[in-house]
Design a protein around this motif. Structure first.
Motif, PDB file in Angstrom:
ATOM      1  N   GLU A 292      59.959  32.464  32.065  1.00 56.96           N
ATOM      2  CA  GLU A 292      61.265  32.515  31.413  1.00 56.96           C
ATOM      3  C   GLU A 292      61.151  32.671  29.902  1.00 56.96           C
ATOM      4  O   GLU A 292      61.951  33.363  29.282  1.00 56.96           O
ATOM      5  CB  GLU A 292      62.059  31.251  31.745  1.00 56.96           C
ATOM      6  N   ASN A 293      60.153  32.018  29.296  1.00 54.01           N
ATOM      7  CA  ASN A 293      60.028  32.054  27.844  1.00 54.01           C
ATOM      8  C   ASN A 293      59.144  33.186  27.340  1.00 54.01           C
ATOM      9  O   ASN A 293      59.229  33.542  26.159  1.00 54.01           O
ATOM     10  CB  ASN A 293      59.488  30.714  27.334  1.00 54.01           C
ATOM     11  N   PHE A 294      58.325  33.757  28.192  1.00 55.07           N
ATOM     12  CA  PHE A 294      57.454  34.850  27.782  1.00 55.07           C
ATOM     13  C   PHE A 294      58.039  36.201  28.188  1.00 55.07           C
ATOM     14  O   PHE A 294      58.243  37.089  27.358  1.00 55.07           O
ATOM     15  CB  PHE A 294      56.069  34.663  28.387  1.00 55.07           C
ATOM     16  N   ILE A 295      58.323  36.365  29.461  1.00 51.97           N
ATOM     17  CA  ILE A 295      58.913  37.618  29.948  1.00 51.97           C
ATOM     18  C   ILE A 295      60.424  37.618  29.725  1.00 51.97           C
ATOM     19  O   ILE A 295      61.010  38.645  29.383  1.00 51.97           O
ATOM     20  CB  ILE A 295      58.564  37.835  31.427  1.00 51.97           C
ATOM     21  N   GLY A 296      61.077  36.481  29.897  1.00 52.30           N
ATOM     22  CA  GLY A 296      62.492  36.374  29.594  1.00 52.30           C
ATOM     23  C   GLY A 296      63.348  36.143  30.826  1.00 52.30           C
ATOM     24  O   GLY A 296      62.854  36.049  31.966  1.00 52.30           O
TER      25      GLY A 296
ATOM     26  N   ASP B 294      62.969  42.758  36.925  1.00 56.09           N
ATOM     27  CA  ASP B 294      62.167  43.898  37.369  1.00 56.09           C
ATOM     28  C   ASP B 294      60.787  43.913  36.741  1.00 56.09           C
ATOM     29  O   ASP B 294      60.112  44.945  36.732  1.00 56.09           O
ATOM     30  CB  ASP B 294      62.894  45.207  37.032  1.00 56.09           C
ATOM     31  N   CYS B 295      60.363  42.778  36.187  1.00 59.87           N
ATOM     32  CA  CYS B 295      59.014  42.655  35.625  1.00 59.87           C
ATOM     33  C   CYS B 295      58.140  41.817  36.548  1.00 59.87           C
ATOM     34  O   CYS B 295      58.608  40.844  37.141  1.00 59.87           O
ATOM     35  CB  CYS B 295      59.065  42.000  34.242  1.00 59.87           C
TER      36      CYS B 295
ATOM     37  N   GLU C 294      53.909  44.772  34.893  1.00 62.34           N
ATOM     38  CA  GLU C 294      54.652  45.978  35.247  1.00 62.34           C
ATOM     39  C   GLU C 294      56.124  45.758  34.932  1.00 62.34           C
ATOM     40  O   GLU C 294      56.733  44.816  35.446  1.00 62.34           O
ATOM     41  CB  GLU C 294      54.483  46.304  36.730  1.00 62.34           C
ATOM     42  N   ASN C 295      56.671  46.616  34.092  1.00 64.27           N
ATOM     43  CA  ASN C 295      58.092  46.540  33.755  1.00 64.27           C
ATOM     44  C   ASN C 295      58.797  47.719  34.417  1.00 64.27           C
ATOM     45  O   ASN C 295      58.869  48.818  33.867  1.00 64.27           O
ATOM     46  CB  ASN C 295      58.295  46.571  32.237  1.00 64.27           C
ATOM     47  N   HIS C 296      59.315  47.494  35.616  1.00 70.19           N
ATOM     48  CA  HIS C 296      59.964  48.558  36.370  1.00 70.19           C
ATOM     49  C   HIS C 296      61.363  48.867  35.838  1.00 70.19           C
ATOM     50  O   HIS C 296      61.951  49.874  36.235  1.00 70.19           O
ATOM     51  CB  HIS C 296      60.039  48.173  37.850  1.00 70.19           C
ATOM     52  N   ALA C 297      61.885  48.024  34.940  1.00 69.03           N
ATOM     53  CA  ALA C 297      63.187  48.300  34.339  1.00 69.03           C
ATOM     54  C   ALA C 297      63.077  49.324  33.224  1.00 69.03           C
ATOM     55  O   ALA C 297      63.944  50.192  33.077  1.00 69.03           O
ATOM     56  CB  ALA C 297      63.801  47.007  33.808  1.00 69.03           C
TER      57      ALA C 297
END
Length: 412
Positions: free
Chosen positions: A127-131, A138-139, A169-172
């Motif tokens: 939550e705090n790193f990827i968000g 989608d990550c 992987e950021n599929h967004a």
């Protein structure tokens, strides 16, 4: 998601000039025995430009961009090294010495790694790193096994260590990130979150036109109103034209809250010395109406905000330091509002009850008397000298991260 503030320590890089035709070559050696380091990663931070060393430790990056940049050299078992290089003084041959990491078995660790770290802290880290934005869903972190957690009860602070590059992987947005995480800390007392790292971007490939259009649209959504967009606009003195409203914000400490807190604390100390106890949450000698007043004051904000309702231009808070850098300086705080976008539903959950869709609103405060050095690419340094709160503290995470080469097609 924990509310708080965010310190940015992303690797700094200047504007990439695609017309430059410079090559950078060199060799990576182990500092202890001068032997070649094979398969070391050599890349420009926050870009898609990089390579790996061969069996002799040699590397070559062709068509190296002009300007000043952070060159990152990393390899499993070695401490990541970051070298600032100027293309105006590009070395013919760069020798990089990597320090081997100390064997963990030889370390004396006061707070050992949490054996059940991922079960306890995994969601918090994500939550705090990827968000927690829509893009974060989608990550995917592909190698969570390289992550270790250490929590200090004494400092009330969480530390995260990665033994290898994180692969996300950021599929967004259509990117694969290889991220050298060098620092991750969350202070539960101050609610300040700090991370430092160096991303290398790779483009995802797709033959589906619908997916390509979605990536393009999502990238623009991530860009407009971001810190990168703000800093690029500041560098070019285009804040107003790019729909940023910047105002000075003064925070006046709540003197009454400090006074009441000190009074209550002194009475608590006297009660402890005299061996008395609290009755119904109330100190002896303190009237019930006084206790109610104490609770009322303690529920008030730590400070009173005074917003100066005058929109600031870029040249009123920044000035040229040299031909490639501007310095950002301001007293007190800055409120930054991007008027073209509204807060997404995911962020609205963070807002006080009754507050719904509003323009993207953030705050900036400097922690050092030194100016914040801003480059044409939108990068700035030192990252520890600038703290953001509000929308940017929530949005500026890995899920919304864009490479320095990115520029939007749409103009808002």
């Amino acid at each position: 998601m924990v509310r708080g503030f965010l310190l940015f320590l992303l690797g700094c890089l200047v504007w990439i000039d695609t017309d430059a035709q410079a090559d950078l070559g060199g060799q990576v050696l182990s500092a202890d025995n001068r032997q070649p380091v094979v398969s070391a990663n050599v890349y420009i931070s926050n870009s898609s430009i990089g390579t790996v060393t061969d069996e002799k430790g040699h590397f070559l990056i062709r068509n190296f961009p002009a300007g000043r940049y952070d060159l990152v050299v990393s390899c499993v078992g070695y401490t990541t090294q970051v070298i600032t290089v100027s293309s105006a003084q590009l070395p013919k041959q760069l020798t990089v010495l990597l320090q081997p990491k100390v064997n963990e078995l030889q370390e004396v660790i006061v707070e050992p790694y949490d054996k059940n770290g991922w079960e306890r802290w995994g969601d918090f880290f994500i939550e705090n790193f990827i968000g927690t934005s829509a893009f974060a869903r989608d990550c995917k972190l592909l190698n969570r096994d390289v992550i270790k957690f250490r929590f200090s009860k004494k400092k009330n602070k969480l530390e995260v260590i990665a033994n290898d590059r994180l692969v996300i992987e950021n599929h967004a947005l259509g990117y694969v990130l290889k991220y050298d995480l060098t620092r991750f800390e969350y202070d539960f007392g101050t609610r300040i979150f700090l991370y430092q790292g160096y991303p290398l971007f790779g483009e995802m490939e797709s033959k589906r036109s619908g997916r390509l259009k979605r990536w393009a649209a999502n990238r623009e959504d991530a860009y407009f109103g971001s810190v990168m967009h703000f800093m690029r606009s500041l560098y070019r003195n285009k804040l107003v034209e790019q729909h940023f409203e910047v105002r000075r914000l003064i925070k006046i400490p709540d003197a009454e809250k400090k006074r009441v807190k000190a009074l209550y604390r002194s009475q608590a100390v006297n009660a402890a010395i005299n061996g008395t106890v609290m009755l119904d949450g109330q100190l002896p000698g303190l009237r019930r109406d006084s206790a109610a007043y104490y609770r009322k004051v303690m529920n008030e904000p730590e400070s009173m905000n005074v917003l100066i309702n005058k929109i600031l231009t870029g040249d009123s808070i920044a000035y040229a330091l040299d031909s490639a850098t501007v310095g950002l300086e301001f007293p007190d705080y800055l409120q930054v509002v991007y008027t073209q976008n509204r807060t997404p539903p995911e962020y609205q959950k963070m807002l006080p009850r009754g507050v719904y869709s509003i323009p993207l609103t953030s705050e900036l405060v400097r922690t050092s008397p030194n100016p914040i050095m801003v480059l044409a690419s939108g990068n700035y340094f030192e990252g520890t000298d600038l703290i953001t709160s509000g929308y940017w503290a929530w949005s500026e995470k890995i899920a919304n991260l864009l490479p320095n080469e990115y520029w939007p097609v749409t103009k808002k």
